[in-house]
Design a protein around this motif. Structure first.
Motif, PDB file in Angstrom:
ATOM      1  N   MET A  68       3.950   6.165  -1.526  1.00  0.00           N
ATOM      2  CA  MET A  68       2.491   6.249  -1.436  1.00  0.00           C
ATOM      3  C   MET A  68       2.056   6.613  -0.022  1.00  0.00           C
ATOM      4  O   MET A  68       1.096   7.375   0.169  1.00  0.00           O
ATOM      5  CB  MET A  68       1.866   4.922  -1.864  1.00  0.00           C
ATOM      6  CG  MET A  68       2.078   4.596  -3.323  1.00  0.00           C
ATOM      7  SD  MET A  68       1.283   3.058  -3.866  1.00  0.00           S
ATOM      8  CE  MET A  68      -0.439   3.545  -3.820  1.00  0.00           C
ATOM      9  N   ASN A  69       2.753   6.102   0.973  1.00  0.00           N
ATOM     10  CA  ASN A  69       2.448   6.451   2.358  1.00  0.00           C
ATOM     11  C   ASN A  69       2.660   7.942   2.606  1.00  0.00           C
ATOM     12  O   ASN A  69       1.852   8.601   3.275  1.00  0.00           O
ATOM     13  CB  ASN A  69       3.324   5.632   3.302  1.00  0.00           C
ATOM     14  CG  ASN A  69       3.050   5.927   4.761  1.00  0.00           C
ATOM     15  OD1 ASN A  69       1.987   5.614   5.286  1.00  0.00           O
ATOM     16  ND2 ASN A  69       4.009   6.545   5.439  1.00  0.00           N
ATOM     17  N   PHE A  70       3.746   8.475   2.044  1.00  0.00           N
ATOM     18  CA  PHE A  70       4.016   9.911   2.199  1.00  0.00           C
ATOM     19  C   PHE A  70       2.950  10.744   1.506  1.00  0.00           C
ATOM     20  O   PHE A  70       2.510  11.771   2.039  1.00  0.00           O
ATOM     21  CB  PHE A  70       5.397  10.241   1.630  1.00  0.00           C
ATOM     22  CG  PHE A  70       5.675  11.715   1.578  1.00  0.00           C
ATOM     23  CD1 PHE A  70       6.018  12.407   2.728  1.00  0.00           C
ATOM     24  CD2 PHE A  70       5.580  12.409   0.374  1.00  0.00           C
ATOM     25  CE1 PHE A  70       6.270  13.772   2.687  1.00  0.00           C
ATOM     26  CE2 PHE A  70       5.821  13.772   0.320  1.00  0.00           C
ATOM     27  CZ  PHE A  70       6.170  14.455   1.483  1.00  0.00           C
ATOM     28  N   MET A  71       2.513  10.318   0.307  1.00  0.00           N
ATOM     29  CA  MET A  71       1.521  11.091  -0.424  1.00  0.00           C
ATOM     30  C   MET A  71       0.171  11.079   0.285  1.00  0.00           C
ATOM     31  O   MET A  71      -0.539  12.091   0.284  1.00  0.00           O
ATOM     32  CB  MET A  71       1.373  10.547  -1.849  1.00  0.00           C
ATOM     33  CG  MET A  71       2.586  10.779  -2.737  1.00  0.00           C
ATOM     34  SD  MET A  71       3.152  12.493  -2.777  1.00  0.00           S
ATOM     35  CE  MET A  71       1.698  13.331  -3.395  1.00  0.00           C
ATOM     36  N   SER A 125      -4.720   3.835   6.986  1.00  0.00           N
ATOM     37  CA  SER A 125      -4.770   2.844   8.059  1.00  0.00           C
ATOM     38  C   SER A 125      -4.971   1.430   7.508  1.00  0.00           C
ATOM     39  O   SER A 125      -4.318   0.486   7.954  1.00  0.00           O
ATOM     40  CB  SER A 125      -5.908   3.193   9.024  1.00  0.00           C
ATOM     41  OG  SER A 125      -6.045   2.213  10.023  1.00  0.00           O
ATOM     42  N   VAL A 126      -5.869   1.291   6.532  1.00  0.00           N
ATOM     43  CA  VAL A 126      -6.178  -0.035   5.986  1.00  0.00           C
ATOM     44  C   VAL A 126      -5.038  -0.544   5.104  1.00  0.00           C
ATOM     45  O   VAL A 126      -4.642  -1.713   5.186  1.00  0.00           O
ATOM     46  CB  VAL A 126      -7.500   0.004   5.193  1.00  0.00           C
ATOM     47  CG1 VAL A 126      -7.735  -1.323   4.480  1.00  0.00           C
ATOM     48  CG2 VAL A 126      -8.661   0.325   6.117  1.00  0.00           C
ATOM     49  N   ALA A 127      -4.508   0.329   4.246  1.00  0.00           N
ATOM     50  CA  ALA A 127      -3.446  -0.092   3.335  1.00  0.00           C
ATOM     51  C   ALA A 127      -2.160  -0.434   4.078  1.00  0.00           C
ATOM     52  O   ALA A 127      -1.403  -1.305   3.644  1.00  0.00           O
ATOM     53  CB  ALA A 127      -3.176   1.005   2.304  1.00  0.00           C
ATOM     54  N   ASP A 128      -1.892   0.273   5.180  1.00  0.00           N
ATOM     55  CA  ASP A 128      -0.720  -0.012   6.014  1.00  0.00           C
ATOM     56  C   ASP A 128       0.561  -0.064   5.177  1.00  0.00           C
ATOM     57  O   ASP A 128       1.297  -1.055   5.166  1.00  0.00           O
ATOM     58  CB  ASP A 128      -0.917  -1.330   6.767  1.00  0.00           C
ATOM     59  CG  ASP A 128      -0.161  -1.346   8.087  1.00  0.00           C
ATOM     60  OD1 ASP A 128       0.628  -0.403   8.334  1.00  0.00           O
ATOM     61  OD2 ASP A 128      -0.346  -2.290   8.871  1.00  0.00           O
ATOM     62  N   TYR A 129       0.802   1.033   4.467  1.00  0.00           N
ATOM     63  CA  TYR A 129       1.930   1.081   3.538  1.00  0.00           C
ATOM     64  C   TYR A 129       3.270   0.859   4.230  1.00  0.00           C
ATOM     65  O   TYR A 129       4.152   0.189   3.688  1.00  0.00           O
ATOM     66  CB  TYR A 129       1.948   2.426   2.809  1.00  0.00           C
ATOM     67  CG  TYR A 129       0.777   2.637   1.891  1.00  0.00           C
ATOM     68  CD1 TYR A 129       0.566   1.809   0.792  1.00  0.00           C
ATOM     69  CD2 TYR A 129      -0.135   3.676   2.104  1.00  0.00           C
ATOM     70  CE1 TYR A 129      -0.511   1.999  -0.060  1.00  0.00           C
ATOM     71  CE2 TYR A 129      -1.211   3.874   1.255  1.00  0.00           C
ATOM     72  CZ  TYR A 129      -1.399   3.040   0.182  1.00  0.00           C
ATOM     73  OH  TYR A 129      -2.463   3.232  -0.658  1.00  0.00           O
ATOM     74  N   ARG A 130       3.440   1.422   5.404  1.00  0.00           N
ATOM     75  CA  ARG A 130       4.739   1.333   6.078  1.00  0.00           C
ATOM     76  C   ARG A 130       5.063  -0.108   6.467  1.00  0.00           C
ATOM     77  O   ARG A 130       6.192  -0.577   6.273  1.00  0.00           O
ATOM     78  CB  ARG A 130       4.750   2.236   7.314  1.00  0.00           C
ATOM     79  CG  ARG A 130       6.123   2.374   7.957  1.00  0.00           C
ATOM     80  CD  ARG A 130       6.081   3.400   9.087  1.00  0.00           C
ATOM     81  NE  ARG A 130       5.751   4.705   8.573  1.00  0.00           N
ATOM     82  CZ  ARG A 130       6.651   5.549   8.064  1.00  0.00           C
ATOM     83  NH1 ARG A 130       7.923   5.173   7.975  1.00  0.00           N
ATOM     84  NH2 ARG A 130       6.287   6.737   7.638  1.00  0.00           N
ATOM     85  N   LEU A 131       4.078  -0.823   7.018  1.00  0.00           N
ATOM     86  CA  LEU A 131       4.314  -2.214   7.411  1.00  0.00           C
ATOM     87  C   LEU A 131       4.608  -3.074   6.188  1.00  0.00           C
ATOM     88  O   LEU A 131       5.528  -3.906   6.208  1.00  0.00           O
ATOM     89  CB  LEU A 131       3.096  -2.752   8.165  1.00  0.00           C
ATOM     90  CG  LEU A 131       3.182  -4.211   8.628  1.00  0.00           C
ATOM     91  CD1 LEU A 131       4.340  -4.399   9.600  1.00  0.00           C
ATOM     92  CD2 LEU A 131       1.869  -4.644   9.278  1.00  0.00           C
TER      93      LEU A 131
END
Length: 254
Positions: A68-71, A125-131
């Motif tokens: 999802m972060n990549f998309m 930024s808000v979802a912060d998928y990577r973290l």
């Protein structure tokens, strides 16, 4: 006509992709039907199964968030490229021969792309998928460590002909999973499929639940990107006179 077919092919491709992904995952259970075993029933076996499924689900959730972060990044990039390409095409294309859209339409679509970039940037930024993905990986690794310790003590207890006490591992399990958010249904279903294949077990999951999990997963992950890229391609093709989808935005004929 070509552009219309191209646009209408997107929903069809999504449905085909969803069908094959769902079908491949769901059929795994039935491929091992002839050699299936019953689900373990002892407290130790049940707890080991729970640990294994939860750890696999955590790793699956990590991969889902990475995707999802990549998309989000890819969608933002495509929209940003559109912001650059459309003005360049407007400058380089002869208005009399190719450019079918009026200036208001060009401005409106560029504003739409700019807002899309802003919205997706805020979402990322808000979802912060990577973290969150890293947290799931840490949780999965901690559960794997607990499984190794549990198996080691089980072997030692079997040598001494003693019963293993799983209460302390249950406390560790609750402590580990409480440090991260819970995974979603799609993560559990995928981990369950892997477990059934490895252990040669058969676990029944409702068709409706399985389909809805996969459907909403693909919709959330790829739906907005496909919509945006379809609009962008259609608009650019309209600019160069290949399609007539946005005919209501055309410049008045001289």
């Amino acid at each position: 006509m070509i552009t219309a077919l191209f646009q209408f092919s997107y929903p069809i491709l999504i449905l085909i992709w969803l069908y094959y992904s769902f079908n491949n995952q769901s059929n795994n259970i039935f491929l091992i039907k002839a050699v299936s075993k019953s689900i373990p029933s002892t407290p130790y076996d049940n707890f080991l199964r729970t640990l294994t499924l939860t750890s696999e689900a955590r790793f699956s959730a990590s991969k889902r968030l990475e995707r999802m972060n990549f998309m989000v990044f890819f969608t933002t990039t495509i929209a940003s490229l559109g912001l650059i390409l459309i003005p360049l095409l407007d400058l380089g294309i002869s208005n009399k021969t190719l450019n079918n859209l009026n200036n208001n339409a060009l401005t409106a679509f560029q504003i739409f792309l700019a807002v899309s970039v802003l919205v997706y940037s805020i979402i990322g930024s808000v979802a912060d998928y990577r973290l969150r993905s890293n947290h799931f990986i840490e949780c999965g690794n901690a559960l794997k460590t607990t499984i190794d310790k549990l198996l080691l003590e089980k072997n030692q207890c079997e040598k001494l002909d003693q019963e293993i006490d799983i209460s302390k591992y249950q406390i560790d399990y609750k402590s580990i999973i409480s440090k991260t958010e819970n995974h979603e249904d799609i993560d559990y279903i995928r981990s369950l499929n892997k477990y059934d294949i490895k252990q040669r077990t058969k676990t029944k999951i409702g068709l409706k639940k399985r389909f809805s999990a996969y459907f909403f997963y693909y919709l959330r992950t790829y739906g907005s990107f496909l919509c945006l890229i379809s609009l962008e391609i259609a608009f650019i093709l309209e600019m160069v006179g290949v399609s007539t989808i946005f005919s209501f935005f055309k410049s008045p004929q001289e």
